[in-house]
Write a protein that holds these residues in place. Structure first.
Motif, mmCIF file in Angstrom:
data_model
loop_
_atom_site.group_PDB
_atom_site.id
_atom_site.type_symbol
_atom_site.label_atom_id
_atom_site.label_comp_id
_atom_site.label_asym_id
_atom_site.label_seq_id
_atom_site.Cartn_x
_atom_site.Cartn_y
_atom_site.Cartn_z
ATOM 1 N N TYR A 167 -38.994 3.549 23.944
ATOM 2 C CA TYR A 167 -39.708 2.732 24.929
ATOM 3 C C TYR A 167 -38.765 1.691 25.506
ATOM 4 N N VAL A 168 -38.639 1.697 26.831
ATOM 5 C CA VAL A 168 -37.836 0.694 27.533
ATOM 6 C C VAL A 168 -38.801 -0.190 28.312
ATOM 7 N N GLY A 169 -38.880 -1.465 27.942
ATOM 8 C CA GLY A 169 -39.818 -2.372 28.600
ATOM 9 C C GLY A 169 -39.085 -3.544 29.221
ATOM 10 N N HIS A 170 -39.366 -3.819 30.495
ATOM 11 C CA HIS A 170 -38.752 -4.955 31.167
ATOM 12 C C HIS A 170 -39.711 -6.141 31.181
ATOM 13 N N SER A 171 -39.211 -7.321 30.809
ATOM 14 C CA SER A 171 -39.953 -8.569 30.926
ATOM 15 C C SER A 171 -41.286 -8.497 30.167
ATOM 16 N N VAL A 172 -42.410 -8.643 30.857
ATOM 17 C CA VAL A 172 -43.700 -8.634 30.156
ATOM 18 C C VAL A 172 -43.935 -7.300 29.439
ATOM 19 N N SER A 173 -43.402 -6.212 29.999
ATOM 20 C CA SER A 173 -43.595 -4.907 29.347
ATOM 21 C C SER A 173 -42.806 -4.785 28.055
ATOM 22 N N ALA A 174 -41.765 -5.591 27.894
ATOM 23 C CA ALA A 174 -41.070 -5.627 26.601
ATOM 24 C C ALA A 174 -42.027 -6.114 25.529
ATOM 25 N N MET A 175 -42.803 -7.150 25.859
ATOM 26 C CA MET A 175 -43.756 -7.703 24.894
ATOM 27 C C MET A 175 -44.943 -6.758 24.681
ATOM 28 N N ILE A 176 -45.346 -6.057 25.736
ATOM 29 C CA ILE A 176 -46.407 -5.049 25.600
ATOM 30 C C ILE A 176 -45.953 -3.967 24.621
ATOM 31 N N GLY A 177 -44.679 -3.564 24.718
ATOM 32 C CA GLY A 177 -44.122 -2.563 23.808
ATOM 33 C C GLY A 177 -44.084 -3.048 22.371
ATOM 34 N N ILE A 178 -43.734 -4.324 22.196
ATOM 35 C CA ILE A 178 -43.706 -4.915 20.851
ATOM 36 C C ILE A 178 -45.099 -4.848 20.213
ATOM 37 N N LEU A 179 -46.116 -5.253 20.969
ATOM 38 C CA LEU A 179 -47.486 -5.229 20.447
ATOM 39 C C LEU A 179 -47.952 -3.796 20.176
ATOM 40 N N ALA A 180 -47.584 -2.867 21.066
ATOM 41 C CA ALA A 180 -47.976 -1.459 20.882
ATOM 42 C C ALA A 180 -47.336 -0.884 19.620
ATOM 43 N N SER A 181 -46.086 -1.266 19.358
ATOM 44 C CA SER A 181 -45.374 -0.729 18.195
ATOM 45 C C SER A 181 -45.940 -1.272 16.884
ATOM 46 N N ILE A 182 -46.525 -2.458 16.931
ATOM 47 C CA ILE A 182 -47.165 -3.018 15.731
ATOM 48 C C ILE A 182 -48.435 -2.222 15.418
ATOM 49 N N ARG A 183 -49.155 -1.870 16.491
ATOM 50 C CA ARG A 183 -50.386 -1.104 16.297
ATOM 51 C C ARG A 183 -50.101 0.333 15.876
ATOM 52 N N ARG A 184 -49.067 0.933 16.483
ATOM 53 C CA ARG A 184 -48.787 2.360 16.239
ATOM 54 C C ARG A 184 -47.289 2.565 15.993
ATOM 55 N N PRO A 185 -46.779 2.086 14.853
ATOM 56 C CA PRO A 185 -45.327 2.143 14.611
ATOM 57 C C PRO A 185 -44.746 3.555 14.641
ATOM 58 N N ASN A 186 -45.547 4.559 14.252
ATOM 59 C CA ASN A 186 -45.026 5.927 14.207
ATOM 60 C C ASN A 186 -44.865 6.568 15.580
ATOM 61 N N LEU A 187 -45.436 5.926 16.595
ATOM 62 C CA LEU A 187 -45.359 6.470 17.955
ATOM 63 C C LEU A 187 -44.013 6.163 18.622
ATOM 64 N N PHE A 188 -43.336 5.119 18.130
ATOM 65 C CA PHE A 188 -42.115 4.646 18.798
ATOM 66 C C PHE A 188 -40.887 4.817 17.902
ATOM 67 N N SER A 189 -39.869 5.515 18.421
ATOM 68 C CA SER A 189 -38.620 5.669 17.665
ATOM 69 C C SER A 189 -37.763 4.422 17.790
ATOM 70 N N LYS A 190 -37.847 3.758 18.957
ATOM 71 C CA LYS A 190 -37.125 2.490 19.151
ATOM 72 C C LYS A 190 -37.685 1.773 20.364
ATOM 73 N N LEU A 191 -37.461 0.462 20.402
ATOM 74 C CA LEU A 191 -37.839 -0.364 21.547
ATOM 75 C C LEU A 191 -36.570 -0.909 22.177
ATOM 76 N N ILE A 192 -36.460 -0.765 23.491
ATOM 77 C CA ILE A 192 -35.352 -1.369 24.227
ATOM 78 C C ILE A 192 -35.968 -2.437 25.127
ATOM 79 N N LEU A 193 -35.599 -3.674 24.847
ATOM 80 C CA LEU A 193 -36.286 -4.840 25.418
ATOM 81 C C LEU A 193 -35.368 -5.510 26.427
ATOM 82 N N LEU A 194 -35.716 -5.398 27.704
ATOM 83 C CA LEU A 194 -34.877 -5.884 28.795
ATOM 84 C C LEU A 194 -35.466 -7.187 29.348
ATOM 85 N N GLY A 195 -34.735 -8.291 29.175
ATOM 86 C CA GLY A 195 -35.234 -9.579 29.672
ATOM 87 C C GLY A 195 -36.527 -9.986 29.008
ATOM 88 N N ALA A 196 -36.589 -9.833 27.679
ATOM 89 C CA ALA A 196 -37.828 -10.087 26.936
ATOM 90 C C ALA A 196 -37.938 -11.549 26.531
#
Length: 266
Positions: free
Chosen positions: A92-121
């Motif tokens: 998951y590559v998330g820019h700005s607010v979507s970086a934080m959306i990805g962080i929250l999503a990964s807490i809820r469903r950790p097995n869904l995400f292999s990694k988070l790439i946080l751009l300007g988070a």
């Protein structure tokens, strides 16, 4: 959402690879913000693109002011999309607010995400007693007042500041997508983002993270990248881009692409 979310949020899957990568845009843009990045990854990945419900490319009737009062509603949208596409694992590559959306999503469903790439988070834009987010309350209030008073004038002033570097095409492109947003939705989302504080969630992240940060960003000070590295629960690395601004995918794609490629293959 009773509507078809894949249609409503303009979901597209492009590319020929086996592995899924989600590209999630930030405030004030839509999925077109990734157009300069896409060609470099099409042959290696299946890329999921979508528009946040607040984007100007989405029917404004879908924006429910009662529902989108926190980022959790945007997390719901992301997870609905991935479930509808039957994605079982993705980077998951998330820019700005979507970086934080990805962080929250990964807490809820950790097995869904292999990694988070946080751009300007940033987990919090406002300064606190022991935290430097970059903005004082008074500065943020002035932003909201300016947006209310004259949205077009605000965009014309904000877009060059956010882009940071002297790249007129990027300023024009960011201005275009900001102008596409309905001003009341833009203000509401801005207030939601600038008043949220997600610092308490960072330690719950278990997915590996790569933080990508430009050398100078008007919205996110370098200290924030270091704060994220220290407080995220997963294995975390920081990549500094030798360029300015909050939107390197628009202003400096040639600088961003090799770092993104390295982050995805690591």
């Amino acid at each position: 959402m009773t509507i078809n979310i894949l249609e409503a949020l303009n979901v597209r899957v492009v590319g020929n690879g086996e592995k899924y990568v989600v590209l999630a845009h930030g405030f004030g843009t839509d999925q077109s913000a990734w157009m300069k990045i896409l060609p470099y990854f099409m042959s290696s990945y299946r890329i999921v693109l979508y528009d946040l419900v607040c984007a100007g490319s989405v029917n404004p009737d879908y924006f429910d002011f009662r529902r989108y009062t926190s980022l959790e509603a945007y997390v719901d949208d992301l997870l609905h999309i991935l479930d509808a596409l039957r994605v079982e694992k993705c980077a998951y590559v998330g820019h700005s607010v979507s970086a934080m959306i990805g962080i929250l999503a990964s807490i809820r469903r950790p097995n869904l995400f292999s990694k988070l790439i946080l751009l300007g988070a940033s987990p919090r834009f406002l300064n606190d007693s022991d935290y430097h987010g970059g903005f004082e309350h008074g500065e943020i209030d002035k932003v909201f007042t300016a947006m209310k008073a004259n949205y077009e004038a605000w965009v014309s002033g904000y877009a060059p500041l956010a882009v940071g570097a002297d790249v007129p095409t990027a300023v024009r492109e960011f201005s275009r997508t900001l102008f596409n947003m309905r001003p009341d939705i833009s203000l509401f989302v801005c207030q939601t983002v600038f008043t949220s504080d997600l610092r308490g969630y960072l330690g719950l992240v278990r997915v590996p993270c790569v933080i990508i940060q430009t050398a100078k960003d008007v919205s996110v000070p370098l200290k924030v990248a270091n704060y994220l590295k220290t407080h995220l629960g997963g294995r975390t690395t920081v990549e500094l881009l030798n360029t300015e601004g909050h939107l390197p995918h628009l202003s400096a794609p040639a600088v961003l692409v090799p770092v993104l490629r390295r982050a995805l293959t690591r």
